[in-house]
Write a protein that holds these residues in place. Structure first.
Motif, PDB file in Angstrom:
ATOM      1  N   GLN A  30       0.832  -1.202   0.000  1.00 45.12           N
ATOM      2  CA  GLN A  30       0.000   0.000   0.000  1.00 45.12           C
ATOM      3  C   GLN A  30       0.865   1.248   0.000  1.00 45.12           C
ATOM      4  OE1 GLN A  30      -3.561   0.044  -0.070  1.00 45.12           O
ATOM      5  NE2 GLN A  30      -3.048   2.146  -0.661  1.00 45.12           N
ATOM      6  N   ASP A  31       1.961   1.218   0.765  1.00 39.62           N
ATOM      7  CA  ASP A  31       2.861   2.383   0.807  1.00 39.62           C
ATOM      8  C   ASP A  31       3.515   2.612  -0.550  1.00 39.62           C
ATOM      9  OD1 ASP A  31       2.249   2.690   3.469  1.00 39.62           O
ATOM     10  OD2 ASP A  31       4.047   1.678   4.211  1.00 39.62           O
ATOM     11  N   ARG A  32       3.928   1.545  -1.219  1.00 41.39           N
ATOM     12  CA  ARG A  32       4.549   1.718  -2.525  1.00 41.39           C
ATOM     13  C   ARG A  32       3.549   2.209  -3.546  1.00 41.39           C
ATOM     14  NH1 ARG A  32       6.742  -3.159  -1.127  1.00 41.39           N
ATOM     15  NH2 ARG A  32       5.462  -4.261  -2.649  1.00 41.39           N
ATOM     16  N   LEU A  33       2.296   1.760  -3.419  1.00 38.68           N
ATOM     17  CA  LEU A  33       1.254   2.268  -4.318  1.00 38.68           C
ATOM     18  C   LEU A  33       1.033   3.756  -4.100  1.00 38.68           C
ATOM     19  CD1 LEU A  33      -1.009   1.741  -6.406  1.00 38.68           C
ATOM     20  CD2 LEU A  33      -2.510   1.163  -4.479  1.00 38.68           C
ATOM     21  N   ASP A  34       1.063   4.159  -2.828  1.00 39.72           N
ATOM     22  CA  ASP A  34       0.827   5.579  -2.510  1.00 39.72           C
ATOM     23  C   ASP A  34       1.902   6.486  -3.100  1.00 39.72           C
ATOM     24  OD1 ASP A  34      -1.418   4.807  -1.154  1.00 39.72           O
ATOM     25  OD2 ASP A  34      -0.474   4.834   0.841  1.00 39.72           O
ATOM     26  N   VAL A  35       3.139   5.973  -3.220  1.00 39.26           N
ATOM     27  CA  VAL A  35       4.228   6.817  -3.749  1.00 39.26           C
ATOM     28  C   VAL A  35       4.458   6.540  -5.227  1.00 39.26           C
ATOM     29  CG1 VAL A  35       5.356   6.992  -1.525  1.00 39.26           C
ATOM     30  CG2 VAL A  35       6.011   5.151  -3.083  1.00 39.26           C
ATOM     31  N   GLY A  36       3.611   5.689  -5.842  1.00 40.72           N
ATOM     32  CA  GLY A  36       3.699   5.448  -7.268  1.00 40.72           C
ATOM     33  C   GLY A  36       4.682   4.387  -7.691  1.00 40.72           C
ATOM     34  N   GLU A  37       5.183   3.574  -6.743  1.00 37.60           N
ATOM     35  CA  GLU A  37       6.152   2.544  -7.092  1.00 37.60           C
ATOM     36  C   GLU A  37       5.506   1.159  -7.209  1.00 37.60           C
ATOM     37  OE1 GLU A  37       9.302   2.581  -4.307  1.00 37.60           O
ATOM     38  OE2 GLU A  37      10.011   4.580  -4.830  1.00 37.60           O
ATOM     39  N   GLY A  38       4.292   1.023  -6.769  1.00 38.34           N
ATOM     40  CA  GLY A  38       3.614  -0.269  -6.804  1.00 38.34           C
ATOM     41  C   GLY A  38       2.342  -0.205  -7.613  1.00 38.34           C
ATOM     42  N   THR A  39       1.609  -1.331  -7.595  1.00 37.74           N
ATOM     43  CA  THR A  39       0.361  -1.418  -8.349  1.00 37.74           C
ATOM     44  C   THR A  39      -0.750  -1.924  -7.425  1.00 37.74           C
ATOM     45  OG1 THR A  39       0.713  -3.713  -9.034  1.00 37.74           O
ATOM     46  CG2 THR A  39       1.700  -1.985 -10.414  1.00 37.74           C
ATOM     47  N   ARG A  40      -1.968  -1.734  -7.898  1.00 35.66           N
ATOM     48  CA  ARG A  40      -3.111  -2.250  -7.149  1.00 35.66           C
ATOM     49  C   ARG A  40      -3.121  -3.789  -7.129  1.00 35.66           C
ATOM     50  NH1 ARG A  40      -6.612   1.535  -5.646  1.00 35.66           N
ATOM     51  NH2 ARG A  40      -6.519   3.593  -6.675  1.00 35.66           N
ATOM     52  N   ILE A  41      -2.494  -4.391  -8.149  1.00 36.63           N
ATOM     53  CA  ILE A  41      -2.417  -5.859  -8.173  1.00 36.63           C
ATOM     54  C   ILE A  41      -1.602  -6.358  -6.983  1.00 36.63           C
ATOM     55  CG2 ILE A  41      -1.525  -7.851  -9.446  1.00 36.63           C
ATOM     56  CD1 ILE A  41      -2.176  -6.372 -12.023  1.00 36.63           C
ATOM     57  N   ASP A  42      -0.493  -5.649  -6.682  1.00 37.56           N
ATOM     58  CA  ASP A  42       0.325  -6.045  -5.527  1.00 37.56           C
ATOM     59  C   ASP A  42      -0.498  -5.987  -4.242  1.00 37.56           C
ATOM     60  OD1 ASP A  42       2.519  -6.428  -7.119  1.00 37.56           O
ATOM     61  OD2 ASP A  42       3.296  -4.402  -6.830  1.00 37.56           O
ATOM     62  N   VAL A  43      -1.300  -4.910  -4.099  1.00 39.07           N
ATOM     63  CA  VAL A  43      -2.126  -4.763  -2.895  1.00 39.07           C
ATOM     64  C   VAL A  43      -3.162  -5.876  -2.817  1.00 39.07           C
ATOM     65  CG1 VAL A  43      -3.784  -3.268  -1.711  1.00 39.07           C
ATOM     66  CG2 VAL A  43      -1.778  -2.264  -2.821  1.00 39.07           C
ATOM     67  N   ALA A  44      -3.818  -6.176  -3.947  1.00 39.07           N
ATOM     68  CA  ALA A  44      -4.854  -7.214  -3.961  1.00 39.07           C
ATOM     69  C   ALA A  44      -4.258  -8.584  -3.637  1.00 39.07           C
ATOM     70  CB  ALA A  44      -5.541  -7.244  -5.321  1.00 39.07           C
ATOM     71  N   GLN A  45      -3.079  -8.859  -4.177  1.00 33.68           N
ATOM     72  CA  GLN A  45      -2.432 -10.145  -3.886  1.00 33.68           C
ATOM     73  C   GLN A  45      -2.064 -10.256  -2.414  1.00 33.68           C
ATOM     74  OE1 GLN A  45       0.737  -9.862  -6.745  1.00 33.68           O
ATOM     75  NE2 GLN A  45      -0.352 -11.104  -8.284  1.00 33.68           N
ATOM     76  N   ALA A  46      -1.581  -9.163  -1.835  1.00 38.42           N
ATOM     77  CA  ALA A  46      -1.237  -9.180  -0.410  1.00 38.42           C
ATOM     78  C   ALA A  46      -2.486  -9.357   0.449  1.00 38.42           C
ATOM     79  CB  ALA A  46      -0.511  -7.895  -0.031  1.00 38.42           C
ATOM     80  N   GLU A  47      -3.586  -8.709   0.048  1.00 39.30           N
ATOM     81  CA  GLU A  47      -4.845  -8.855   0.795  1.00 39.30           C
ATOM     82  C   GLU A  47      -5.341 -10.300   0.746  1.00 39.30           C
ATOM     83  OE1 GLU A  47      -7.264  -5.978  -1.153  1.00 39.30           O
ATOM     84  OE2 GLU A  47      -6.791  -4.378   0.304  1.00 39.30           O
ATOM     85  N   ALA A  48      -5.247 -10.916  -0.438  1.00 36.61           N
ATOM     86  CA  ALA A  48      -5.708 -12.302  -0.583  1.00 36.61           C
ATOM     87  C   ALA A  48      -4.883 -13.249   0.292  1.00 36.61           C
ATOM     88  CB  ALA A  48      -5.625 -12.725  -2.047  1.00 36.61           C
ATOM     89  N   ARG A  49      -3.551 -13.063   0.285  1.00 35.54           N
ATOM     90  CA  ARG A  49      -2.706 -13.926   1.116  1.00 35.54           C
ATOM     91  C   ARG A  49      -2.968 -13.681   2.603  1.00 35.54           C
ATOM     92  NH1 ARG A  49       1.520 -16.517  -1.537  1.00 35.54           N
ATOM     93  NH2 ARG A  49       0.712 -16.984  -3.612  1.00 35.54           N
ATOM     94  N   LEU A  50      -3.243 -12.450   2.972  1.00 35.14           N
ATOM     95  CA  LEU A  50      -3.547 -12.167   4.379  1.00 35.14           C
ATOM     96  C   LEU A  50      -4.840 -12.861   4.801  1.00 35.14           C
ATOM     97  CD1 LEU A  50      -3.133 -10.712   7.053  1.00 35.14           C
ATOM     98  CD2 LEU A  50      -4.261  -8.691   6.068  1.00 35.14           C
TER      99      LEU A  50
END
Length: 459
Positions: free
Chosen positions: A175-195
């Motif tokens: 989420q932090d990397r997405l906020d600064v433009g270094e990540g993607t929403r896919i990364d967040v969704a994958q992390a949420e699913a694993r959590l």
């Protein structure tokens, strides 16, 4: 392969989490086994069953012993309106008669039928004693299984909680990397699913642990404390499979029980065949009577003997012999089955130990490699050459390897105690538990030759 060394290694692996949690107040396997031995109702029931079987010896012994009885009685008679020799006028008349006496009866020969019944009773009492030892082994093995289930369950809960914390951290990082433009929403969704998946497996581990704790309390009688699986029972494990099989065939209570059952069946056959032979008994009585009118009649007595030979009983005697012969054959077949089952159990437990050794070695290597891989993937993710999914997959692989190490170490300890049970060595005596060993031997000796009609017997 030195199984004692491997057993120590697996125990240390399992005990690591317990020592970090529990410290000085840890509850060892020995303590749990000691408490469970005194608590187990199955053992108490087996002991009472053995004592009841011992009474069959006294019952069989009574077959050739005297039977003495005392009796008193009285009658009142009257007549009216009828002339009799004692009452020629036919007026109302009455009289009383009182009797008192002793009777004696004893079988002095029955073609050795009673001897065969005594032997059968003794064999039955011996079998019941071996059943206590068999029940003892089953209870103690169940305690070990419950103990290790709680210990491994607690480690799995801690591991999966750690896994959840890791996924939460990765979700926050994504989420932090997405906020600064270094990540993607896919990364967040994958992390949420694993959590979410990690939280589900954590709750499943908690539920399984609660069940294991309830099973532990059933056997031990108290909730599990800070468990410590260290023990020195590896010294009881023989150096080879053949030595384990040989020891089991000699001393396992199930095999000893089957041998006693053969003895009992053979004695049953002898008793059935004895029914075709003659029997002899003596009997006697002495007594007195007092009548009013008439007075005392003095003492009277009689003494006699009887010799009888059965000629025909409607086929009952023949059926009894045939049934006894079949039961004797069955007892021998059951003994062969017991040998096969014990041999299978020894080989299975030995193979389980070997398999657990290999699994522990592989799991240790996998855990070590998995930690290295995870650290490297995280660094590569931070440099932009790996994705969040790569990190999540590496963590999942490491968690699987760590769970495999926990399960393999648990299986090694359980397989070791299963081997002791299959050998007939999982007893309070062999384990050196600080308990009074449950046995009906003293009760058996106390009632073996009791002539008196006692309601209770001091052991």
């Amino acid at each position: 392969m030195d199984f004692r060394v491997n057993l120590v290694a697996s125990v240390l692996a399992l005990g690591l989490a317990a020592t970090t949690v529990g410290g000085a107040q840890a509850q060892s396997i020995t303590q749990a086994l000691t408490i469970a031995y005194d608590h187990a109702p199955e053992l108490q029931a087996a002991l009472l069953e053995a004592k009841a079987s011992a009474e069959n010896i006294a019952l069989a012994n009574a077959g050739m012993r005297p039977r003495i009885g005392a009796a008193v009685g009285g009658t009142y008679s009257w007549s009216a309106g009828q002339a009799t020799t004692g009452n020629p006028s036919g007026a109302f008349a009455d009289s009383q008669l009182y009797t008192a006496g002793l009777s004696y009866d004893q079988t002095i020969y029955d073609n050795h039928k009673t001897d065969a019944q005594i032997e059968a009773a003794r064999a039955g009492a011996e079998a019941a004693e071996h059943q206590i030892r068999n029940t003892e082994q089953n209870v103690l093995l169940a305690v070990v299984q419950a103990y290790m289930s709680v210990l491994s369950g607690r480690q799995l809960v801690a591991l999966r909680q750690e896994n959840v914390n890791f996924f939460q951290a990765q979700l926050q990082s994504a989420q932090d990397r997405l906020d600064v433009g270094e990540g993607t929403r896919i990364d967040v969704a994958q992390a949420e699913a694993r959590l979410a998946q990690g939280q589900a497996t954590y709750r499943a581990a908690v539920s399984s642990l609660e069940i294991s704790q309830a099973t532990f309390q059933r056997y031990v009688g108290a909730p599990p404390q800070n468990l410590d699986s260290s023990h020195n029972y590896g010294r009881l494990v023989p150096s080879s499979l053949q030595a384990a099989i040989s020891e089991a065939e000699v001393g396992h209570p199930a095999i000893l029980l089957s041998k006693a059952a053969i003895r009992a069946a053979q004695a049953g056959t002898d008793a059935a065949q004895a029914a075709f032979g003659p029997s002899a008994s003596v009997s006697g009585s002495i007594g007195t009577a007092f009548s009013n009118p008439g007075g005392a009649q003095g003492l009277s007595g009689k003494l006699g003997f009887t010799i009888s030979v059965p000629l025909y009983s409607g086929g009952a005697m023949g059926a009894s012999v045939r049934k006894a012969n079949i039961e004797q054959i069955k007892s021998e077949v059951d003994a062969m089955s017991a040998y096969d089952q014990i041999r299978e159990a020894v080989i299975s437990a030995w193979a389980g130990m070997q398999s657990a050794d290999a699994q522990i070695s592989a799991a240790n290597s996998a855990v070590s490699a998995g930690r290295t891989v995870l650290d490297g993937v995280i660094q590569e993710r931070d440099l932009g050459t790996r994705t969040t999914l790569d990190v999540l997959n590496s963590q999942a692989e490491l968690t699987t390897a760590r769970e495999g190490l926990i399960n393999a170490s648990t299986n090694k300890v359980i397989a070791t105690f299963s081997l002791l049970s299959a050998m007939g060595r999982l007893t309070a005596t062999d384990l050196g538990l600080g308990v009074e060993v449950k046995s009906a031997v003293r009760y058996n000796q106390a009632v073996e030759d009791v002539w008196q009609e006692l309601r209770t017997v001091a052991e």
